[in-house]
Structures are given as structure tokens and as C-alpha cells.
Design a protein around this motif. Sequence first.
Motif, mmCIF file in Angstrom:
data_model
loop_
_atom_site.group_PDB
_atom_site.id
_atom_site.type_symbol
_atom_site.label_atom_id
_atom_site.label_comp_id
_atom_site.label_asym_id
_atom_site.label_seq_id
_atom_site.Cartn_x
_atom_site.Cartn_y
_atom_site.Cartn_z
ATOM 1 N N ASP A 1 0.630 -1.083 0.135
ATOM 2 C CA ASP A 1 -0.099 -0.022 -0.046
ATOM 3 C C ASP A 1 0.781 1.318 0.092
ATOM 4 O OD1 ASP A 1 -2.455 -1.597 0.141
ATOM 5 O OD2 ASP A 1 -2.583 -1.279 2.052
ATOM 6 N N THR A 2 1.756 1.190 0.779
ATOM 7 C CA THR A 2 2.596 2.454 0.793
ATOM 8 C C THR A 2 3.556 2.598 -0.491
ATOM 9 O OG1 THR A 2 3.158 2.095 3.230
ATOM 10 C CG2 THR A 2 4.714 3.337 2.079
ATOM 11 N N ALA A 3 3.764 1.523 -1.006
ATOM 12 C CA ALA A 3 4.642 1.621 -2.351
ATOM 13 C C ALA A 3 3.618 2.078 -3.416
ATOM 14 C CB ALA A 3 5.178 0.102 -2.637
ATOM 15 N N ALA A 4 2.525 1.575 -3.209
ATOM 16 C CA ALA A 4 1.519 1.982 -4.228
ATOM 17 C C ALA A 4 1.353 3.588 -4.095
ATOM 18 C CB ALA A 4 0.138 1.066 -4.286
ATOM 19 N N ALA A 5 0.886 3.954 -2.955
ATOM 20 C CA ALA A 5 0.790 5.188 -2.916
ATOM 21 C C ALA A 5 2.075 6.217 -3.222
ATOM 22 C CB ALA A 5 0.406 5.630 -1.297
ATOM 23 N N SER A 6 3.133 5.592 -2.972
ATOM 24 C CA SER A 6 4.184 6.358 -3.419
ATOM 25 C C SER A 6 4.226 6.236 -5.173
ATOM 26 C CB SER A 6 5.513 5.744 -3.137
ATOM 27 O OG SER A 6 6.703 6.284 -3.535
ATOM 28 N N CYS A 7 4.156 5.245 -5.710
ATOM 29 C CA CYS A 7 3.900 5.168 -7.014
ATOM 30 C C CYS A 7 2.972 6.068 -7.624
ATOM 31 C CB CYS A 7 3.675 3.844 -7.424
ATOM 32 S SG CYS A 7 5.173 2.441 -7.539
ATOM 33 N N LEU A 8 1.687 5.916 -7.023
ATOM 34 C CA LEU A 8 0.468 7.164 -7.359
ATOM 35 C C LEU A 8 0.949 8.446 -7.442
ATOM 36 C CD1 LEU A 8 -2.220 7.049 -8.453
ATOM 37 C CD2 LEU A 8 -3.158 7.186 -5.993
ATOM 38 N N ARG A 9 1.715 9.044 -6.135
ATOM 39 C CA ARG A 9 2.063 10.168 -6.015
ATOM 40 C C ARG A 9 3.180 10.452 -7.372
ATOM 41 N NH1 ARG A 9 1.991 9.012 -0.934
ATOM 42 N NH2 ARG A 9 4.440 8.500 -0.655
ATOM 43 N N ASP A 10 4.044 9.515 -7.465
ATOM 44 C CA ASP A 10 5.063 10.001 -8.575
ATOM 45 C C ASP A 10 4.348 9.731 -9.706
ATOM 46 O OD1 ASP A 10 7.107 9.723 -6.418
ATOM 47 O OD2 ASP A 10 7.721 7.847 -7.186
ATOM 48 N N ALA A 11 3.316 8.949 -10.270
ATOM 49 C CA ALA A 11 2.842 9.114 -11.376
ATOM 50 C C ALA A 11 1.923 10.296 -11.522
ATOM 51 C CB ALA A 11 1.954 8.072 -11.496
ATOM 52 N N GLN A 12 1.305 10.940 -10.538
ATOM 53 C CA GLN A 12 0.558 12.223 -10.614
ATOM 54 C C GLN A 12 1.662 13.323 -11.058
ATOM 55 O OE1 GLN A 12 -1.324 11.949 -6.904
ATOM 56 N NE2 GLN A 12 -3.266 11.338 -7.593
ATOM 57 N N ARG A 13 2.793 13.270 -10.165
ATOM 58 C CA ARG A 13 3.551 14.435 -10.551
ATOM 59 C C ARG A 13 4.024 14.261 -11.870
ATOM 60 N NH1 ARG A 13 7.067 12.515 -6.506
ATOM 61 N NH2 ARG A 13 5.861 12.542 -4.410
ATOM 62 N N GLN A 14 4.415 13.084 -12.319
ATOM 63 C CA GLN A 14 5.118 12.820 -13.720
ATOM 64 C C GLN A 14 3.704 13.349 -14.490
ATOM 65 O OE1 GLN A 14 5.852 8.881 -14.828
ATOM 66 N NE2 GLN A 14 6.978 9.491 -16.553
ATOM 67 N N ALA A 15 2.567 13.088 -14.419
ATOM 68 C CA ALA A 15 1.601 13.300 -15.244
ATOM 69 C C ALA A 15 1.319 15.119 -15.381
ATOM 70 C CB ALA A 15 0.136 12.758 -15.024
ATOM 71 N N GLU A 16 1.310 15.600 -14.146
ATOM 72 C CA GLU A 16 1.325 17.144 -13.979
ATOM 73 C C GLU A 16 2.572 17.603 -14.940
ATOM 74 O OE1 GLU A 16 1.517 17.888 -10.058
ATOM 75 O OE2 GLU A 16 -0.701 17.319 -9.465
ATOM 76 N N GLN A 17 3.759 17.063 -14.794
ATOM 77 C CA GLN A 17 5.019 17.501 -15.420
ATOM 78 C C GLN A 17 4.730 17.438 -17.091
ATOM 79 O OE1 GLN A 17 8.564 15.687 -14.795
ATOM 80 N NE2 GLN A 17 9.849 16.994 -15.780
ATOM 81 N N ILE A 18 4.071 16.298 -17.517
ATOM 82 C CA ILE A 18 3.788 15.977 -18.836
ATOM 83 C C ILE A 18 2.827 17.148 -19.476
ATOM 84 C CG2 ILE A 18 2.683 14.717 -20.685
ATOM 85 C CD1 ILE A 18 3.941 12.210 -18.927
ATOM 86 N N VAL A 19 1.821 17.229 -18.646
ATOM 87 C CA VAL A 19 0.711 18.295 -18.952
ATOM 88 C C VAL A 19 1.440 19.616 -19.185
ATOM 89 C CG1 VAL A 19 -1.391 19.402 -17.963
ATOM 90 C CG2 VAL A 19 -1.230 17.087 -18.135
ATOM 91 N N ALA A 20 2.265 20.070 -18.177
ATOM 92 C CA ALA A 20 2.996 21.434 -18.074
ATOM 93 C C ALA A 20 3.698 21.467 -19.530
ATOM 94 C CB ALA A 20 3.661 21.562 -17.012
ATOM 95 N N GLU A 21 4.602 20.403 -19.705
ATOM 96 C CA GLU A 21 5.397 20.530 -20.720
ATOM 97 C C GLU A 21 4.328 20.506 -22.106
ATOM 98 O OE1 GLU A 21 7.865 17.011 -20.408
ATOM 99 O OE2 GLU A 21 9.167 17.810 -19.072
ATOM 100 N N ALA A 22 3.371 19.934 -22.012
ATOM 101 C CA ALA A 22 2.364 19.715 -23.497
ATOM 102 C C ALA A 22 1.850 21.054 -23.395
ATOM 103 C CB ALA A 22 1.456 18.907 -23.324
ATOM 104 N N ARG A 23 1.388 21.665 -22.216
ATOM 105 C CA ARG A 23 0.848 23.198 -22.463
ATOM 106 C C ARG A 23 2.094 24.155 -23.129
ATOM 107 N NH1 ARG A 23 -2.448 22.738 -17.121
ATOM 108 N NH2 ARG A 23 -4.330 22.100 -18.039
ATOM 109 N N GLN A 24 3.403 23.956 -22.473
ATOM 110 C CA GLN A 24 4.308 24.876 -23.116
ATOM 111 C C GLN A 24 4.641 24.535 -24.652
ATOM 112 O OE1 GLN A 24 7.623 24.004 -20.540
ATOM 113 N NE2 GLN A 24 6.842 25.484 -18.881
#
Length: 166
Positions: free
Chosen positions: A59-82
Motif C-alpha cells: 500500500d505504501t509503495a502503491a501510494a508512492s507510485c501513485l504520487r510519482d505518477a501524478q507528479r509525472q502526469a502534471e509535468q507532462i501536462v505542463a510540458e504539453a501546454r508549453q
Amino acid sequence: MTGFRDFLTRFRPAASPGRAAPGGVPSDRSAELRAELSPPLALLEQAEAEARALRERADTAAASCLRDAQRQAEQIVAEARQEADRVRASTAEEVLRAAEAEVAALLAEAEREAAAVRDRARSRMPGLADGVVALVREDVAAEQPTPPSAKGHRSPGRWRAREGGP
């Protein structure tokens, strides 16, 4: 855990048939079962504890992976907007250059047409001017009164205007 031999002794008769044997101590079946099952149950409890710990780590690893994936998704969206802003600006620049080129071509065509009209006007002007001068001379000649004759002359230097004239 009890062995196979101990398992089989359960089914062995306590005494041979015959005369009554002296009284013995009754066996405690529940204690025997507890003693028999306690080692596997202890192992089962240990396995359950390990499974709980493993689930918590997962559960801890999944939550960490989820947070990392969300950060990565936000970064991808920001790069896509740029990138979208850059592409939009690039496209606008291309469209502007194309429009400027079209305007330049239209202006060049208009200047060529204007030069052609001026050339035609220059070439036609002498003929038109001669025609206008001829028409004006005709009008002037038609409006001039004819000199008076000696008979109908009233006063010197004066003559009579024709009828219908100005």
C-alpha cells in the motif's frame, strides 16, 4: 507437528479384548488437538502477520507510485501546454508570413495593373484629347453667331443672336 506414527497410534486399540483392564486416566482430546495444531496455527499466524506487513508495504509503495505518477502526469501536462504555446506561436508566425507574402503579391499585382492602366491612359490620351478638342470646336463654332449682313444690320459692331441660342 506430529509424525505419521503418532497419527496412527490414535487408532490403535487401548487394550486387547478380554477381561477388564484397570482404569486409566482418560485422555484429554482437546489438549491433544491443541498440542497438535498449535505449531501449524503459530506458523499460520506468523504468515498472516507477514502478509499484513507485506500488504502495508505494498500500500505504501502503491501510494508512492501513485504520487510519482501524478507528479509525472502534471509535468507532462505542463510540458504539453508549453509545447502547445510554442506550436501556436510558430503557427501564428507562419500564417502571418504567408499573409504578408500574399499581401506583397497582391500589392505587386495591383501596381502592375495600375501601371498598365496608366500606360493605356497615356497611349489613349492624345486621341481622346484630339476628339475632345474637335467636339469643343464644333460646339464653339455652333454657338457663334454668323456675322450680320448689310441689310439687317442695325448698329455697327452689333448683331442679333440666333433664336434658341444662349
